[in-house]
Design a protein around this motif. Structure first.
Motif, mmCIF file in Angstrom:
data_model
loop_
_atom_site.group_PDB
_atom_site.id
_atom_site.type_symbol
_atom_site.label_atom_id
_atom_site.label_comp_id
_atom_site.label_asym_id
_atom_site.label_seq_id
_atom_site.Cartn_x
_atom_site.Cartn_y
_atom_site.Cartn_z
ATOM 1 N N LEU A 48 51.310 14.787 -28.945
ATOM 2 C CA LEU A 48 51.413 15.095 -30.578
ATOM 3 C C LEU A 48 52.433 14.000 -30.885
ATOM 4 C CD1 LEU A 48 51.631 18.931 -30.722
ATOM 5 C CD2 LEU A 48 49.953 17.462 -31.828
ATOM 6 N N VAL A 49 53.489 13.763 -30.147
ATOM 7 C CA VAL A 49 54.404 12.678 -30.403
ATOM 8 C C VAL A 49 53.830 11.264 -30.746
ATOM 9 C CG1 VAL A 49 56.800 11.576 -29.704
ATOM 10 C CG2 VAL A 49 56.488 14.179 -29.700
ATOM 11 N N LEU A 50 53.089 10.975 -29.914
ATOM 12 C CA LEU A 50 52.270 9.626 -29.786
ATOM 13 C C LEU A 50 51.678 9.518 -31.173
ATOM 14 C CD1 LEU A 50 51.401 9.070 -26.117
ATOM 15 C CD2 LEU A 50 53.073 7.803 -27.515
ATOM 16 N N LEU A 51 50.641 10.682 -31.379
ATOM 17 C CA LEU A 51 49.856 10.582 -32.641
ATOM 18 C C LEU A 51 50.579 10.551 -33.932
ATOM 19 C CD1 LEU A 51 47.158 13.015 -31.482
ATOM 20 C CD2 LEU A 51 46.821 10.508 -31.680
ATOM 21 N N ILE A 52 51.814 11.515 -33.841
ATOM 22 C CA ILE A 52 52.479 11.589 -35.120
ATOM 23 C C ILE A 52 53.376 10.048 -35.355
ATOM 24 C CG2 ILE A 52 54.742 12.465 -36.120
ATOM 25 C CD1 ILE A 52 53.523 15.058 -34.996
ATOM 26 N N GLY A 53 53.892 9.534 -34.254
ATOM 27 C CA GLY A 53 54.463 8.366 -34.233
ATOM 28 C C GLY A 53 53.383 7.482 -34.959
ATOM 29 N N LEU A 54 52.310 7.367 -34.315
ATOM 30 C CA LEU A 54 51.244 6.193 -34.958
ATOM 31 C C LEU A 54 51.004 6.455 -36.276
ATOM 32 C CD1 LEU A 54 49.244 4.137 -34.120
ATOM 33 C CD2 LEU A 54 47.488 5.822 -33.662
ATOM 34 N N ALA A 55 51.043 7.805 -36.443
ATOM 35 C CA ALA A 55 50.581 8.140 -38.097
ATOM 36 C C ALA A 55 51.766 7.781 -38.898
ATOM 37 C CB ALA A 55 50.433 9.589 -38.369
ATOM 38 N N VAL A 56 53.128 7.701 -38.632
ATOM 39 C CA VAL A 56 54.295 7.361 -39.285
ATOM 40 C C VAL A 56 54.082 5.766 -39.571
ATOM 41 C CG1 VAL A 56 56.633 7.162 -39.255
ATOM 42 C CG2 VAL A 56 55.521 9.291 -38.779
ATOM 43 N N ILE A 57 53.818 5.134 -38.434
ATOM 44 C CA ILE A 57 53.566 3.682 -38.609
ATOM 45 C C ILE A 57 52.652 3.261 -39.469
ATOM 46 C CG2 ILE A 57 52.821 1.597 -37.164
ATOM 47 C CD1 ILE A 57 54.494 2.634 -34.738
ATOM 48 N N VAL A 58 51.395 3.778 -39.465
ATOM 49 C CA VAL A 58 50.297 3.295 -40.329
ATOM 50 C C VAL A 58 50.574 3.844 -41.730
ATOM 51 C CG1 VAL A 58 48.010 3.692 -40.873
ATOM 52 C CG2 VAL A 58 48.590 3.280 -38.357
ATOM 53 N N PHE A 59 50.806 5.276 -41.736
ATOM 54 C CA PHE A 59 50.951 5.739 -43.188
ATOM 55 C C PHE A 59 52.385 5.879 -43.714
ATOM 56 C CE2 PHE A 59 47.278 7.605 -41.454
ATOM 57 C CZ PHE A 59 46.281 7.047 -42.228
ATOM 58 N N GLY A 60 53.477 5.385 -42.928
ATOM 59 C CA GLY A 60 54.779 5.464 -43.441
ATOM 60 C C GLY A 60 55.234 5.166 -44.781
#
Length: 180
Positions: free
Chosen positions: A41-53
């Protein structure tokens, strides 16, 4: 000077065996089981923040409460569901035998029954065991869907082996959890 022989059962494993013989999990085992999906979950949320931040920064100022609610749902709900599921699983006990020594890169620990049937453990909640060939072990494990999760083990010929055998409370908990 007398040098004490190295004990195969470490103090950490001894604590695991003491809890598992009563049909319970140790605190470390609970934390490991329940928090396992958090890494993904942390990895997916981190990736989402990088892409959609950058796009989300504008929305987060106005709808901060929605973001906070989503974070709580993404982290708390999986933890509660896993804790509830594992609280109901019975801990199993078996006397199993080691076969050939495992290869260093092999992740699955395979033990054998007295009838020479293979019992694979794809997951384990303990450090990788160093098994001697053709020895008998006292093994505690969970059955999660079709996989077995190795909780603890000790040699059956250990000096304290009688202290690692299941207690009456283990049998009561097993029967209670197996019925539900």
């Amino acid at each position: 000077m007398f040098k004490r022989k190295h004990d195969i059962v470490s103090p950490e494993m001894r604590n695991r065996l003491q809890a598992n013989r009563n049909g319970r999990l140790t605190t470390d085992q609970w934390l490991s089981i329940v928090t396992k999906p958090l890494l993904w979950l942390v990895l997916l949320i981190g990736l989402a923040v990088i892409v959609f931040g950058p796009r989300m920064m504008l929305l987060s100022a106005r709808f901060w409460w929605l973001g906070l609610t989503l974070i709580v749902l993404l982290f708390v709900v999986p933890l509660v569901l896993r804790a509830r599921r594992y609280a109901r699983l019975p801990i199993h006990f078996a006397r199993l035998y080691s076969g050939m020594t495992a290869l260093p890169f092999q992740r699955t620990t395979t033990l054998f029954t007295a009838a020479d049937e293979a019992v694979p453990f794809k997951k384990r909640m303990m450090p990788k065991p160093s098994l001697s060939s053709d020895d008998e072990y006292l093994v505690y494990y969970l059955v999660d869907s079709s996989d077995r999760v190795l909780l603890s083990l000790a040699p059956a010929d250990h000096a304290d082996a009688d202290q690692f055998l299941p207690t009456d409370s283990f049998k009561l908990r097993f029967n209670k959890r197996a019925q539900s």
